[in-house]
Design a protein around this motif. Structure first.
Motif, PDB file in Angstrom:
ATOM      1  N   UNK A 145       0.805  -1.317  -0.146  1.00  0.00           N
ATOM      2  CA  UNK A 145       0.016  -0.118  -0.223  1.00  0.00           C
ATOM      3  C   UNK A 145       0.928   1.281  -0.188  1.00  0.00           C
ATOM      4  N   UNK A 146       2.353   1.279   0.640  1.00  0.00           N
ATOM      5  CA  UNK A 146       3.136   2.892   1.167  1.00  0.00           C
ATOM      6  C   UNK A 146       3.245   2.831  -0.658  1.00  0.00           C
ATOM      7  N   UNK A 147       3.945   1.790  -1.111  1.00  0.00           N
ATOM      8  CA  UNK A 147       4.445   2.032  -2.581  1.00  0.00           C
ATOM      9  C   UNK A 147       3.272   2.241  -3.946  1.00  0.00           C
ATOM     10  N   UNK A 148       1.885   1.818  -4.078  1.00  0.00           N
ATOM     11  CA  UNK A 148       0.643   2.258  -4.114  1.00  0.00           C
ATOM     12  C   UNK A 148       0.503   4.115  -4.393  1.00  0.00           C
ATOM     13  N   UNK A 149       1.225   3.761  -2.732  1.00  0.00           N
ATOM     14  CA  UNK A 149       0.324   5.736  -2.646  1.00  0.00           C
ATOM     15  C   UNK A 149       1.708   6.682  -3.134  1.00  0.00           C
ATOM     16  N   UNK A 150       2.821   6.014  -3.199  1.00  0.00           N
ATOM     17  CA  UNK A 150       4.122   7.007  -3.535  1.00  0.00           C
ATOM     18  C   UNK A 150       3.676   6.661  -5.061  1.00  0.00           C
TER      19      UNK A 150
END
Length: 235
Positions: A145-150
Motif C-alpha cells: 500500500x505504501x508503494x501504491x501511495x507513492x
C-alpha cells in the motif's frame, strides 16, 4: 600400487589438509600403514575421495554425505532438499538482478526498500529514510500500500512540507497543516489498513519514534502535530 596422503590429495584435486579433515570426521577410512609407518592408500580410497568431492561440488553438506551412503532413500531426500534450496537461491538471485537493473537505470532506488520501481526522484531524503524505517516494521501488505501511495503524483503541499525551514513561523505551519489535511484524509479513506498500521507502529515502535524525532525538524514536527489535531477535529 599405493599412494601417500599427499599423492592421494593431488590425484583427487584436493589438499592434504582436506584429506586429513575427512579422516577426522569419519568420511574417509584410514588406510593401512606400511612397515615404515606411512599410510598406504589404494584405489578404493581414491574412488571414495572422488565421490566425496563430487558431492561437495554439488553443494551437499559434509554432514549429509555419510547418511546418503546408508540408503537410496536418504540420498534422494538429501538431493531433493538441495535442489529445492538451489531453486530458491536462483529465484532470489533473479529478483536481485531485476532490482539491480532498475537501480542502474535510477540510482535513487538504492536508497529505498525493495519494490519501488517508479519515478521517486522527487522524494526527500527524510522521506526516503522513513520509508526504509517503515520497511522494517510494516508487513508486506502494508508496504504494498505504501508503494501504491507513492506511485501517485505528489501534492504541492507535500513538497512544501519537505522543504519547510526549521524556523518557519506559526502562520506558515498552520497554513501547511490545513493544506495537508485533505491529502491525509484522502489517504485515510483510500488506504484505511495502511493508515491504521502506520499509526500503530508510530506509537509502539521505538525505531519509528526515533526516526520521526531525529529526521524531521521542529517545524515539520509541529506541522504533523497540528495535522493530527485537525484530523481529529474533522467530522
Amino acid at each position: 600400487m599405493t599412494w601417500s596422503t599427499r599423492e592421494l590429495a593431488e590425484l583427487a584435486g584436493t589438499t592434504l589438509k582436506t584429506v586429513r579433515y575427512y579422516h577426522r570426521i569419519g568420511l574417509l577410512d584410514e588406510p593401512e600403514r606400511g612397515a615404515n609407518g606411512y599410510k598406504r592408500y589404494r584405489i578404493a580410497h581414491l574412488i571414495r575421495l572422488l565421490r566425496i568431492r563430487r558431492l561437495v561440488d554439488l553443494g551437499v553438506p559434509l554432514a549429509d554425505i555419510e547418511a546418503m551412503g546408508e540408503s537410496d532413500g536418504n540420498a534422494e531426500r538429501t538431493l531433493r532438499a538441495l535442489d529445492a534450496e538451489l531453486e530458491a537461491s536462483i529465484e532470489r538471485q533473479e529478483r536481485m538482478r531485476k532490482e539491480l537493473a532498475l537501480i542502474l537505470e535510477r540510482r535513487s532506488l538504492v536508497d529505498l526498500p525493495p519494490g519501488f520501481d517508479g519515478d521517486v526522484a522527487d522524494l526527500s531524503e527524510v522521506e526516503r529514510s522513513m520509508l526504509m524505517v517503515f520497511s522494517r516494521v510494516l508487513d508486506a501488505k502494508a508496504m504494498d500500500a505504501v508503494r501504491e501511495l507513492h506511485a501517485a503524483p505528489r501534492p504541492p503541499a507535500q513538497a512544501e512540507f519537505d522543504a519547510l525551514d526549521a524556523d518557519a513561523d506559526e502562520a506558515t505551519r498552520q497554513r501547511l497543516a490545513e493544506a495537508l489535511t485533505p491529502v491525509a484524509r484522502h489517504q485515510i479513506e483510500t488506504q484505511p489498513a495502511l493508515t491504521e498500521a502506520t499509526a500503530r507502529v508510530a506509537l509502539s515502535e521505538p525505531m519509528v519514534l526515533r526516526g520521526l524525532v531525529e529526521l524531521y525538524n521542529p517545524a515539520q514536527l509541529d506541522v504533523l502535530r497540528r495535522l493530527s489535531a485537525l484530523l481529529n477535529l474533522a467530522p
